[in-house]
Structure formats: C-alpha cells, structure tokens
Scaffold this active site. Structure first.
Site, short mmCIF file in Angstrom:
data_model
loop_
_atom_site.label_atom_id
_atom_site.label_comp_id
_atom_site.label_asym_id
_atom_site.label_seq_id
_atom_site.Cartn_x
_atom_site.Cartn_y
_atom_site.Cartn_z
N ASP A 19 0.80 -1.23 0.00
CA ASP A 19 0.00 0.00 0.00
C ASP A 19 0.83 1.27 0.00
OD1 ASP A 19 -2.33 -1.60 0.24
OD2 ASP A 19 -1.90 -1.81 2.36
N LYS B 282 2.16 2.34 -5.14
CA LYS B 282 2.85 1.91 -6.37
C LYS B 282 2.06 2.30 -7.60
CE LYS B 282 2.71 -2.31 -4.58
NZ LYS B 282 2.58 -2.14 -3.14
N GLY C 291 -4.46 -4.10 -4.31
CA GLY C 291 -5.53 -3.20 -4.70
C GLY C 291 -4.95 -1.83 -4.97
N HIS C 292 -5.34 -1.22 -6.07
CA HIS C 292 -4.93 0.16 -6.27
C HIS C 292 -6.11 0.96 -6.78
CE1 HIS C 292 -3.53 -2.13 -9.85
NE2 HIS C 292 -4.27 -1.24 -10.44
N GLN D 64 1.99 -5.94 -3.14
CA GLN D 64 2.41 -6.04 -1.74
C GLN D 64 3.77 -5.33 -1.56
OE1 GLN D 64 1.34 -9.41 -3.17
NE2 GLN D 64 -0.62 -8.48 -2.81
#
Ligand code: IMP
Ligand code: MG
Length: 448
Positions: free
Chosen positions: A13, A16, A40-41, A220
């Site tokens: 988190d 990225k 998740g982004h 990650q």
C-alpha cells in the site's frame, strides 16, 4: 529498451499504482508478476475513482499493453468484475486486444477462497492467494494453460473436487466442492478468457528485443515477501526484484531501473510485528490514519500506522537494490509538530541496525528514534501548486521548504539511495520529481 521494476519497499500500500501510472506513459507494456487480487490500487479518472485488484496499473494509458504474468494467481470472477467496471467507464474491452493472461498463471477457484477463509493466524485478505500458491507448489493446481485439456476430462475433475473437499474438511469447513460445479466453472473461465490467454513471456521478450520499454509492477511489499519478509506474517509469493523478471517470463538482465516505493511513514494491514507502530486512536498515529485515509483497498480494514522505519527500508534495499526511491504521501505528515524516523531497534538492551529473523524477536524490538521538526498542513491546491512550480521552473526538490528538504535528505542518507520522486497528494499532478531524474518526464498524454 530495457525493463523498469516498481516495488513496494514496506508492507504494501505504498502507492505503487501512481508511480506506475506516471511511468506507463513512457512504456508500452505493464506486467504484473506475482500476487493476485490481494493487491488493490485506486485509479482516479476525472471524477471517478476505480478500485482495481488484478488489472495492471498502466490500464489508463491506451497505448499500454497489460499482462497478468506467469507468477500470478488470478481470480477469473474478480477479473470479470474489474473488466466490466472498466468497460462501463471507458467503453473499452481490452481483453485479448491489449490485456493478456499468462498461460502459466494459476487459477484461484472457490475452493481456495473457502480454504483461505479458515486462516486465523496471518490475517490474510481471504482471497485464496496462499492456498492457490500452495496447490501450485504441490503441483496439483490448475493453470490457464491446463483448461483446454481439462474441461472435458470428467475423471480428472472428479478427483480434483474430491481432493478439495477433503482438504476443506481438515480445516473445519463443511462445505464441499461438487465436480459438476467445478467443471462448469472451468468451462466458463476458458470461454470467457480464451482470446486473452497467451504465452505472455514470449510476447514481453519480443517487445524488449524490439526496443520497447516494459514496466514490471510489483504487488504487496518487501516486508511481505515470503522469503525475506516478517515470516509467517507475509504473503505467499516472492514480491522482490529477483522475481520481477522470473514471474514475467523474461531474464534479469533486462532490468536497468528498480524503484522502491515508500510512504513518508509506515502502514501495515493484517497481523505481525511492527516496531514503529503508533496507537491508532490518538496523536500522530490517528493523524496518519485519518489524513492519509488509511483503509485497505481490498478488505476495507483500517491500516495500522507508524513512523518511517529505516531498518525495514534498508533491509528492503538489501534485497532489491533500488536505483531510486519514491516517497509517497508526504503531505499527510503536514500539521504534525515533530516527525520521527526509526533508525534502529533496541532488543534486550542491545542496539540493532538490522531486522532480527524471527517475528518473535521483532515483536520484542522497540524503536530508536531521531526527531525532526514538522511542517504545517496545507490544502491540496497548495501542494499541487508547489508541484507545478517545480515542474514549470525546473527546480526539482528546491521547490520544497527547507524543513522538508532536510527530512528527505536524511532519508536518502539513511537509506543510501537517492529519492527520485515525492508524492504530495492523490492527484496525478501532485508529485515532485528530482531534477533530471527518471520521473522528470513530460506530462501525461493519450490517457483515458
Ligand atoms: P494474503 O496475501 O492475502 O495471503 O495476506 C497475507 C498478509 O499480507 C496479510 O497480512 C495481508 O494483510 C497482507 N497483504 C496482502 N496483500 C496486501 C496488499 O496489497 N497490501 C497490504 N497488505 C497486503
Ligand atoms: Mg494496495
């Protein structure tokens, strides 16, 4: 042209997605090489924010090809949701045209999610990631390449369903897997994705040999790496640079840049030791959580917060050899009276400058801090104005006030790596690049 790697340098988190988005403008391929929809982004397109879990972050650049690579584990149902949302927003259906799924990637099935749901130790995202890698390591898992030969093999499917049901019963899950359902699931996956399933390693290798630039997108972070992280409180894949090319199906010699993404502080979701952790319900820890909006994109769980941990960052650099650091969410620290940086640990009266190997020992470490002056909170418009001034005047980090520059220089000294970009807000424009550095690039064009 060679490949660039973008990695999380902490516990995930780090932001990225934004760094990839900036670099993707100058690349023709973005490849995810490990993990699955535990990642998740958030992508901001005009007024809409889109949460993506498996589609690579280069998606918003029309010219950018997208690969879900060999090293990934993929949930076909979640991917379908993501693709539908993308289609609703942009009208584009990229699968089979510029989005490709590796034949070698493993399939996450309902069994894996049921099995992961029984985890009570690690605090996994419950998405079936670990159990799918486990099946791969045991060499009983199903890859996209296996679908065609398997969909009509009733006997093979029956034996898979039996194995799955048996394993579920060992972790106290009474629900079983029906062979007929498994068969129709596999049929659906093959039909839905037959255009997109490709030998992606060959495609990326060819692109590189044709002089194209490829981005390898990590998920990650270094401290969640199965081999090098805070085991057992880690994810189930190799998140590091060494796996970036392997999981994409190309060789390590292609890489010329490796960027480590770190927040200006630290967050962690899930269980496991975190020496520089702060209480979430008061003071600086609460400030970071609230101002930084620290909730997991995948599970919505509140993220644990703490000061920047240079011991962890140095470990992550040891493994990954960053050619540049991207510091994100610096703006979040605005308004704190003082800032701290964890420069070492104390364990049983001893000072440590490296991480102990076991999580038990790490849990006994207390942080040794260095204190720096804080800087005032500013509205987003002011941060964006500062970033735009830096760009238009070509001043790089000189656009920042001295206290911020000093804080950044100290991070560089402690990490032994130069900072190449600093994020000061979620907006695309809210980043300051080092002068002449790899993020000092012409503004975005040809995006959705
Ligand atoms: P898993 O990857 O779902 O098996 O979860 C293992 C650990 O990694 C848990 O502590 C998760 O919270 C953490 N984790 C997995 N993916 C991410 C991510 O993208 N960001 C932050 N933490 C993650
Ligand atoms: Mg995330």
């Amino acid at each position: 042209m060679p490949a660039s790697v973008v990695l999380g340098a902490q516990w995930g988190d780090e932001g990225k997605g934004k760094a990839i988005d900036q670099l993707a403008n100058h690349s023709t391929w973005t490849v995810r090489f490990q993990g699955g929809n535990n990642a998740g982004h958030t992508i901001v397109l005009g007024d809409t924010t889109l949460k993506l879990h498996q589609i690579p972050s280069g998606v918003s650049h029309e010219h950018c090809n997208l690969v879900l690579g060999d090293g990934m584990v993929i949930d076909p149902w979640v991917l379908e949701e993501e693709l539908d949302k993308w289609h609703a927003l942009t009208g584009e259906r990229p699968e089979g045209k510029r989005l490709f799924i590796s034949e070698r990637a493993s399939i996450i099935l309902p069994f894996h999610k049921l099995y992961d749901g029984a985890d009570r130790v690690v605090g996994t995202t419950g998405r079936g990631i670990g159990p799918t890698y486990r099946d791969r390591t045991e060499r009983v898992g199903i890859r996209f390449a296996d679908l065609r030969g398997m969909v009509d093999d009733t006997e093979a499917i029956r034996s898979q369903a039996e194995r799955m049901s048996k394993q579920l019963s060992t972790v106290g899950v009474s629900e079983g897997i029906e062979a007929s359902e498994l068969q129709s699931d596999l049929r659906w996956i093959l039909e839905r994705y037959s255009d997109a399933i490709r030998p992606t390693g060959l495609m990326v290798d060819l692109a590189l040999r044709n002089g194209e630039r490829v981005l390898l997108e990590g998920a990650q972070g270094a401290m969640l790496d199965i081999d090098q992280g805070t085991y057992p409180f880690v994810t189930s894949s190799v998140t590091s640079r060494a796996n970036a090319t392997h999981g994409a199906g190309i060789h390590p010699g292609h890489v010329d840049q490796c960027f480590g993404i770190t927040k200006a502080y630290t967050t962690r979701v899930g269980n496991g030791p975190f020496p520089s952790e702060l209480p979430l319900d008061e003071g600086s820890g609460m400030h970071m959580a609230q101002v930084g909006n620290e909730y997991g994109t995948t599970t919505g769980r509140p993220r644990r917060t703490g000061w920047l941990d240079m011991v962890a960052l140095r470990e992550s650099n040891r493994i990954n050899g960053y050619t540049g650091l991207v510091v994100t969410k610096l703006d979040v620290l605005g308004g704190l009276d003082e800032l701290r940086i964890c420069i070492g640990y104390e364990m049983d009266g001893r000072t440590l400058h490296v991480m102990p190997t076991t999580s038990e020992d790490l849990a006994r470490c207390s942080p040794i801090y260095e204190t720096h002056p804080g800087f005032p909170a500013m509205p987003q418009e002011d941060w964006i104005a500062m970033a735009e001034d830096s760009r238009s005047e070509g001043t790089g980090f000189d656009a920042f006030p001295k206290v911020i520059r000093d804080y950044l220089v100290r991070i560089e000294q402690l990490a032994g790596v130069s900072i190449v970009s600093v994020g000061v807000g979620p907006d695309r424009r809210a980043s300051v690049a080092s002068k002449g550095g790899p993020f000092d690039l012409p503004a975005d064009e040809a995006t959705f």
